[in-house]
Design a protein around this motif. Sequence first.
Motif, PDB file in Angstrom:
ATOM      1  N   PHE A 188       1.056  -1.247   0.207  1.00 51.77           N
ATOM      2  CA  PHE A 188       0.109  -0.192   0.106  1.00 51.77           C
ATOM      3  C   PHE A 188       0.245   1.087  -0.503  1.00 51.77           C
ATOM      4  O   PHE A 188       0.703   2.009  -0.353  1.00 51.77           O
ATOM      5  CB  PHE A 188      -0.927   0.285   1.122  1.00 51.77           C
ATOM      6  N   GLY A 189       1.790   1.158   0.783  1.00 52.68           N
ATOM      7  CA  GLY A 189       2.696   2.484   0.835  1.00 52.68           C
ATOM      8  C   GLY A 189       3.678   2.646  -0.418  1.00 52.68           C
ATOM      9  O   GLY A 189       4.192   3.549  -0.726  1.00 52.68           O
ATOM     10  N   ALA A 190       3.938   1.949  -0.960  1.00 53.38           N
ATOM     11  CA  ALA A 190       4.618   1.789  -2.935  1.00 53.38           C
ATOM     12  C   ALA A 190       3.347   2.062  -3.545  1.00 53.38           C
ATOM     13  O   ALA A 190       3.396   2.795  -4.941  1.00 53.38           O
ATOM     14  CB  ALA A 190       5.204   0.074  -3.373  1.00 53.38           C
ATOM     15  N   ALA A 191       2.304   1.734  -2.967  1.00 51.65           N
ATOM     16  CA  ALA A 191       1.266   2.284  -4.215  1.00 51.65           C
ATOM     17  C   ALA A 191       0.844   3.773  -3.878  1.00 51.65           C
ATOM     18  O   ALA A 191       0.039   4.558  -4.417  1.00 51.65           O
ATOM     19  CB  ALA A 191       0.313   1.310  -4.308  1.00 51.65           C
ATOM     20  N   GLY A 192       1.481   4.553  -2.464  1.00 49.20           N
ATOM     21  CA  GLY A 192       1.037   5.517  -2.149  1.00 49.20           C
ATOM     22  C   GLY A 192       0.197   6.201  -1.967  1.00 49.20           C
ATOM     23  O   GLY A 192      -0.727   7.257  -1.263  1.00 49.20           O
TER      24      GLY A 192
END
Length: 111
Positions: A48-52
């Motif tokens: 989720f963090g990598a997806a913003g």
Amino acid sequence: MRFFDLFLRRAGVDRATAMGRRRGTSRLTVICPRDELGALRKQICLDFGAAGLDVSQVQIDQGQDPSMASACITVNCPPELRAELMSQARRLSANPAVRHVHFGAQTAAMA
């Protein structure tokens, strides 16, 4: 509504600007075997963090079945990233360790 607009004007806030900065919050519940939960929670936060997407809270709950657990994940998601959130949820539900993914404010019943 006029009273609220008056309040915003007196506070020096432009209503259109304030509404443009609005951030959405979504909640999803993931049900999986208890022994898989640690690795799954870590992967959710990384993906989720990598997806913003900002994971603001994770609540773990144990149900009636002692081998299963549920994680209620609160995600700060601006409207323009809603499609990405749905994509992440689909990816998550395809994970073999995940039994069920549910969107909404209520936690899903243990499956």
